[in-house]
Design an enzyme around this catalytic site. Structure first.
Site, PDB file in Angstrom:
ATOM      1  N   ASP A 269       0.877  -1.210  -0.013  1.00 52.69           N
ATOM      2  CA  ASP A 269      -0.026  -0.116  -0.054  1.00 52.69           C
ATOM      3  C   ASP A 269       0.796   1.292   0.114  1.00 52.69           C
ATOM      4  O   ASP A 269       1.897   1.235   0.820  1.00 52.69           O
ATOM      5  CB  ASP A 269      -0.900   0.066   1.272  1.00 52.69           C
ATOM      6  CG  ASP A 269      -2.088   0.981   1.163  1.00 52.69           C
ATOM      7  OD1 ASP A 269      -3.132   0.440   1.007  1.00 52.69           O
ATOM      8  OD2 ASP A 269      -1.887   2.321   1.365  1.00 52.69           O
ATOM      9  N   ASN A 277      -2.103  12.924  -4.187  1.00 47.47           N
ATOM     10  CA  ASN A 277      -3.401  13.193  -5.028  1.00 47.47           C
ATOM     11  C   ASN A 277      -3.680  14.752  -4.777  1.00 47.47           C
ATOM     12  O   ASN A 277      -3.853  15.293  -5.826  1.00 47.47           O
ATOM     13  CB  ASN A 277      -4.502  12.282  -4.962  1.00 47.47           C
ATOM     14  CG  ASN A 277      -4.155  11.055  -5.761  1.00 47.47           C
ATOM     15  OD1 ASN A 277      -4.055  11.208  -6.926  1.00 47.47           O
ATOM     16  ND2 ASN A 277      -4.692  10.061  -5.358  1.00 47.47           N
ATOM     17  N   ASP A 286      -1.763   9.064 -10.755  1.00 43.03           N
ATOM     18  CA  ASP A 286      -1.822   7.908 -11.771  1.00 43.03           C
ATOM     19  C   ASP A 286      -0.502   7.515 -12.146  1.00 43.03           C
ATOM     20  O   ASP A 286      -0.133   6.341 -12.500  1.00 43.03           O
ATOM     21  CB  ASP A 286      -2.552   8.594 -12.928  1.00 43.03           C
ATOM     22  CG  ASP A 286      -4.186   8.408 -12.835  1.00 43.03           C
ATOM     23  OD1 ASP A 286      -4.561   8.105 -11.465  1.00 43.03           O
ATOM     24  OD2 ASP A 286      -4.602   9.176 -13.596  1.00 43.03           O
ATOM     25  N   GLU A 312      -5.127   2.324  -4.238  1.00 46.53           N
ATOM     26  CA  GLU A 312      -3.532   1.931  -3.967  1.00 46.53           C
ATOM     27  C   GLU A 312      -3.104   0.910  -3.341  1.00 46.53           C
ATOM     28  O   GLU A 312      -2.170   0.923  -2.723  1.00 46.53           O
ATOM     29  CB  GLU A 312      -2.929   3.545  -3.536  1.00 46.53           C
ATOM     30  CG  GLU A 312      -3.035   3.485  -2.241  1.00 46.53           C
ATOM     31  CD  GLU A 312      -4.388   4.380  -1.525  1.00 46.53           C
ATOM     32  OE1 GLU A 312      -5.485   4.268  -2.357  1.00 46.53           O
ATOM     33  OE2 GLU A 312      -4.460   4.992  -0.388  1.00 46.53           O
TER      34      GLU A 312
END
Lengths: 393, 390
Positions: A269, A277, A286, A312
Site C-alpha cells: 500500500d 493526489n 496515476d 493504491e
C-alpha cells in the site's frame, strides 16, 4: 463407385465457396496473414481444377498450368501454416517448385511416359509442401496461451488440432499415393482404386472444409485473447484486476497445496497517497500507480501474480519463495519504484508491505487478512517498511 | 453425364465433417441452443442424404419416406436454430404437422416405385421452413444495433449476413425446384437434370459451408460478449471502465460537431467515509453515484470510473451551462440516495472544454486542475478551467 466427372464438377464449386468465406468472411475483416494465404490456396486450387477441365481444348498446356496451380495451392497451405506459427514466408519462395512441376509435365507430355504426364511430380510437390505445413503446425499444439483457458479458447484449440490432424492425414495420403505410383505404376488397380483422382478429389475437398473452419476459428483467437487480457487487467498499472487476481491466486493456492510448493502473499500500500493526489493532482497519482505497476511487472517471474486490489492497494503472490526472498523482492520493488522517479522533481511515494506465508490449511481470504494485518502493523510502526505476519496469529 | 450417387456421397461427407468440427469445436465451447439445433440440422441432412442413396433398391419403400421426413426436419432445425438465436422456443407443433403432411404425401405417392413420391409437398414444406428461417434472420439483423461501439470488428453482423445469405440461397433453390416440379412434371428428363439430385446436392454443400461459417462466427460473438462486457464496464458502478472511457472519449473528441465539456467528479470525504464505516459503505456510495451518474448522462454523453472515487464525464455539448445543470442534478440525487450520511454526501467537479485540436490528456490535466480548485475552495462545488488561448 465414385464418378470422377461429377467430382470434377463439384470441386470448383466447393473451392469457390471456400475462397469466398476465407477471403470475404475472414481475410478482409481481420487481415490475418494466414487467412490471406488460405484464400490464395483456395483460389489457386480452384483455378487449377478448372484448368484441368480444359484439357480437351488446351491439351498439354492445360495439364502443365493445372499442375503448377495445384502445387502452388499446397505451397500456400505451407505459407498459411508458417504465418500461423508467427513466421514469415516470402511470396517468391513459392514460385520455383510449381514452375519445375509444370516443366516436368510438359517434358513428360512429349516423352513416352505411362499415365497422365507429370503426375508423380505433382504428387511429390503437393505432398512435400503439405508435409512442410504439417511440420510448421506441430509447434502450434504447444502454444502457451492455448494450454489452459476458458471456453473462448476451446474452439481455437479444437481448430488447431483439426488442422494438424487433417494436414497429417493428407500428407500420409500423398505419401501412400507416391509409393503406390512408383512401385506399382499408374495402371495398377490399387492406384486407380484407392489413390486415384476420385479419392484425391474427395480427400482434398474435405481437407478444404476442415481448414476453412479452422482458419475462421483461429482468426478470432487474437481478438479473444485481447478481450480476455483487457477483462483481466487493470489498464492503468497493467497488473491483474481484482477479480482476476483472486481467481488466479485461488487456483495457484490449490496447485501448491498438492505439490508442496511454497507461496508467499505480499500486501502493498502506498504511504500518504491521498496527500500526493491532493497536492499534485490525480495525474501525479496515476503516474505513481503506473510506475509501481511497471516495477512489479519488471521484477516478477512468470509464475508470480500481481494485482491491483483497490485504489493504491496491491497484492503479490510469489511462487517458490521463502520469507527472506520475499523481503528482498519488496526491497527491490521499492528500489525500482524509486529509480523510476530519478528525473523527477518529487520523490516516489514510500510503500508499506505486509507479508504472509501461504499455508495449505488456510483459504485465500484468510491469507489476505493475515497479510493485511501485517500491512496494518507496518503502517502503525511508521510506514515505509516490510512486516512479516506472525505465522501463529 | 453426372452421377447423382457421387454427389450425394460428397454432400454426406461434407455434412459429417462439418458436424464433427462444429460439435466438438463450437457446440462444446458454447453449449448454446442454436448450436445444438444446427448440429441436428447437419445430422438429419447427412442421414437423409444417405437414405436417398438407397433409391432404386428394395429398401426404397422404407428409406425414401424416412429421408423425406428427415429432409423437412433438417430445414425445420435450421429455422429453430435461428429462432433460438432470437431467444424463441422451437415450434414443435409446426414441425410435427409438417412431418405428418410430408409422410402422408410420400406414402400416398407409392414410394416403392416412385423416387419423387411426395416431392411436391416435401419441397413446399422445406421452402416454408426456409422462408420462416430467412424471416427470423432478417428480424435479427433489424433488431441488433448497427454496430457495437465496444467492438469495432462486429462479427455478429457478418455472421448474420452469412446466415441470411445461406437461408435465402437455400430457399431460392427450393422455390425454383418447386416451380420446376409444377411446370415440368416428374416425367420430364429436364427436371432431374436441372433440379434433381446433383444440383440440389451442390447447392446444399454450399449452403452448409456458408451457414456453418455463420454459426461459428455467431458463437464467437456470444462467447466473447461476457469478456467484452467485463473489459468495458466497471464491475461496481456499472459505468465505463477507465480504458473504455478514454478510448470512447478519444473517438468522440474527434467528432466534427465542435467542442465538448469534460468534467471530472470526485466524491468528497470518501476516505473518511471508508475509514469510519467500512469498505461496504464506501462501495454502496460508489454504487449510488454510478447509478445517478448513468441516468444523468444517458443520451447526452458518456461517463466512466477512472480511479477509486474519481469519475469522468464527457458531454456531447460544448456548453458549460449544460455541464453545470448535469452536475447539479447528479449532486442533488446523489445527496438524497447515498445510503450512508455523514452530514451530506457531496461531490466536487472540475470542468474544461476539449476541442479536436488538442490531446485528451491535456484536457484531462486541466479538468484535474479545476477539480483541485473545487476541492480547495471547500468542496461540493463546480469549478472551470478554460482552454488556454493559442
Amino acid at each position: 463407385m465414385l464418378d470422377v466427372e461429377t467430382l470434377r464438377a463439384i470441386q470448383p464449386v466447393i473451392t469457390a465457396c471456400v475462397f469466398a468465406l476465407a477471403f470475404f468472411g475472414t481475410y478482409l475483416p481481420t487481415r490475418a496473414p494466414y487467412a490471406g494465404w488460405w484464400s490464395a490456396s483456395a483460389a489457386s486450387a480452384g483455378i487449377g481444377s478448372i484448368t484441368h477441365l480444359a484439357i480437351d481444348s488446351w491439351g498439354d498446356l492445360a495439364i502443365a498450368v493445372g499442375d503448377a496451380l495445384t502445387v502452388g495451392a499446397a505451397a500456400c497451405v505451407w505459407g498459411a501454416a508458417r504465418s500461423l506459427s508467427g513466421r514469415r514466408v516470402a511470396a517468391w519462395w513459392l514460385v520455383p517448385a510449381p514452375l519445375i512441376v509444370a516443366a516436368i509435365a510438359l517434358v513428360e507430355a512429349h516423352g513416352d511416359v505411362a499415365g497422365m504426364p507429370g503426375t508423380l511430380a505433382v504428387i511429390l510437390g503437393t505432398g512435400g509442401y503439405l508435409g512442410l505445413a504439417a511440420w510448421s503446425l506441430r509447434g502450434l499444439l504447444r502454444h502457451r496461451s492455448l494450454r489452459r483457458g476458458p471456453g473462448t479458447l476451446h474452439a481455437a484449440r479444437v481448430a488447431i488440432e483439426a488442422m494438424v490432424a487433417s494436414t497429417s492425414i493428407i500428407v500420409v495420403f500423398y505419401a501412400v499415393r507416391a509409393v503406390v505410383y512408383v512401385t506399382l505404376g499408374p495402371e495398377h488397380v490399387l492406384y486407380t482404386h484407392w489413390t486415384g483422382p476420385e479419392a484425391t478429389i474427395v480427400t482434398v475437398m474435405l481437407f478444404f472444409v476442415v481448414v476453412t473452419y479452422s482458419v475462421t476459428e483461429l482468426s478470432h483467437l487474437d481478438s479473444s485473447l485481447r478481450w480476455r487480457d483487457r477483462a483481466m487487467r487493470d489498464d492503468l498499472t497493467g497488473l491483474l484486476a481484482r477479480g482476476a487476481f483472486m481467481d488466479l491466486a485461488e487456483e495457484a493456492l490449490l496447485h501448491a497445496s498438492g505439490g508442496g510448493r511454497r507461496l508467499v502473499l505480499v500486501a502493498a500500500d502506498f504511504d500518504h497517497f491521498k496527500q500526493l493526489n491532493d497536492t499534485y493532482g490525480h495525474a501525479e497519482g496515476d503516474r505513481a500507480l503506473r510506475a509501481f505497476g511497471e516495477a512489479c511487472r519488471g521484477l516478477l517471474r512468470d509464475d508470480d501474480l500481481a494485482g491491483r486490489i483497490g485504489g493504491e492497494e496491491f497484492e503479490l503472490l510469489l511462487a517458490e519463495t521463502d520469507l527472506a526472498e520475499a523481503r528482498q523482492v519488496c526491497e527491490r520493488l521499492v528500489a525500482a519504484f524509486a529509480r523510476s522517479y530519478d528525473d523527477s522533481a518529487i520523490a516516489a511515494p514510500t510503500v508499506s508491505f505486509g507479508v504472509a506465508v501461504a499455508d495449505p490449511s488456510i483459504p485465500l481470504p484468510a491469507l489476505i487478512a493475515r497479510a493485511d494485518a501485517a500491512l496494518y502493523q507496518a503502517k502503525e510502526q511508521g510506514r515505509d517498511r516490510v512486516v512479516i505476519a506472525d505465522s501463529e496469529s | 453425364m453426372v452421377d447423382p450417387l457421387t454427389a450425394r456421397i460428397v454432400l454426406a461427407l461434407v455434412a459429417l465433417v462439418a458436424l464433427v468440427l462444429f460439435y466438438v469445436g463450437t457446440y462444446r465451447a458454447t453449449r448454446a441452443r442454436y448450436a445444438l439445433w444446427w448440429c441436428l440440422a447437419l445430422v438429419s441432412t447427412g442421414i437423409s442424404t444417405a437414405a436417398y442413396s438407397f433409391n432404386g433398391s428394395t429398401l426404397q419403400v422404407v428409406l425414401n419416406p424416412l429421408a423425406n421426413m428427415l429432409a423437412v426436419g433438417s430445414t425445420a432445425f435450421v429455422w429453430f436454430a435461428v429462432r433460438a438465436i432470437r431467444g424463441r422456443r422451437p415450434a414443435w407443433a409446426a414441425l410435427a404437422g409438417l412431418i405428418a403432411v410430408v409422410l402422408c404425401a410420400t406414402v400416398l405417392g407409392h414410394p416403392a416405385e416412385d423416387e419423387w413420391a411426395g416431392a411436391g409437398v416435401l419441397i413446399a414444406a422445406m421452402l416454408a421452413c426456409l422462408v420462416l428461417a430467412a424471416h427470423e434472420v432478417r428480424m435479427l439483423l433489424r433488431e441488433r444495433p448497427r454496430s457495437d461501439p465496444a467492438d469495432p470488428h462486429d462479427s455478429s453482423r457478418t455472421a448474420l449476413l452469412a446466415l441470411y445469405a445461406s437461408s435465402v440461397l437455400f430457399g431460392a433453390w427450393y422455390g425454383a425446384r418447386l416451380v420446376g416440379f409444377v411446370v415440368l412434371g416428374t416425367d420430364d428428363a429436364r427436371l432431374e437434370e436441372w433440379f434433381g439430385t446433383f444440383m440440389t446436392s451442390v447447392v446444399l454443400v454450399v449452403v452448409l459451408l456458408i451457414a456453418t461459417y455463420g454459426m461459428s462466427e455467431l458463437s464467437h460473438y456470444e462467447l466473447t460478449r461476457e469478456l467484452r462486457f467485463r473489459a468495458s464496464y466497471d464491475y461496481l458502478t456499472g459505468l465505463l471502465s477507465r480504458g473504455e472511457f478514454l478510448a470512447r472519449a478519444e473517438q468522440r473528441r474527434a467528432w466534427p460537431q465542435g467542442p465538448k465539456v469534460l468534467v471530472e467528479a470526485d466524491l468528497d470525504h470518501f476516505k473518511t467515509l471508508n475509514d469510519a464505516l467500512g469498505h461496504a459503505a464506501g462501495d454502496r456510495a460508489l454504487l449510488a453515484f454510478g447509478s445517478v451518474c448513468r441516468q444523468a448522462v444517458e443520451g447526452i454523453g458518456i461517463a466512466g470510473r477512472i480511479g477509486g472515487e474519481e469519475f469522468a464525464i464527457l458531454l456531447d455539448s460544448g456548453n458549460l451551462e449544460d455541464a453545470r445543470v448535469v452536475a447539479a442534478r447528479i449532486s442533488e440525487r446523489y445527496g438524497a440516495e447515498a445510503p450512508v450520511r455523514l452530514g451530506k454526501a457531496t461531490v466536487s467537479y472540475g470542468a474544461t472544454v476539449v476541442t479536436r485540436g488538442e490531446s485528451l490528456e491535456a484536457a484531462m490535466l486541466r479538468a484535474d486542475d479545476a477539480l483541485y480548485k473545487a476541492k480547495h475552495a471547500g468542496r461540493d462545488r463546480f469549478e472551470f478551467v478554460p482552454r488556454p488561448a493559442l
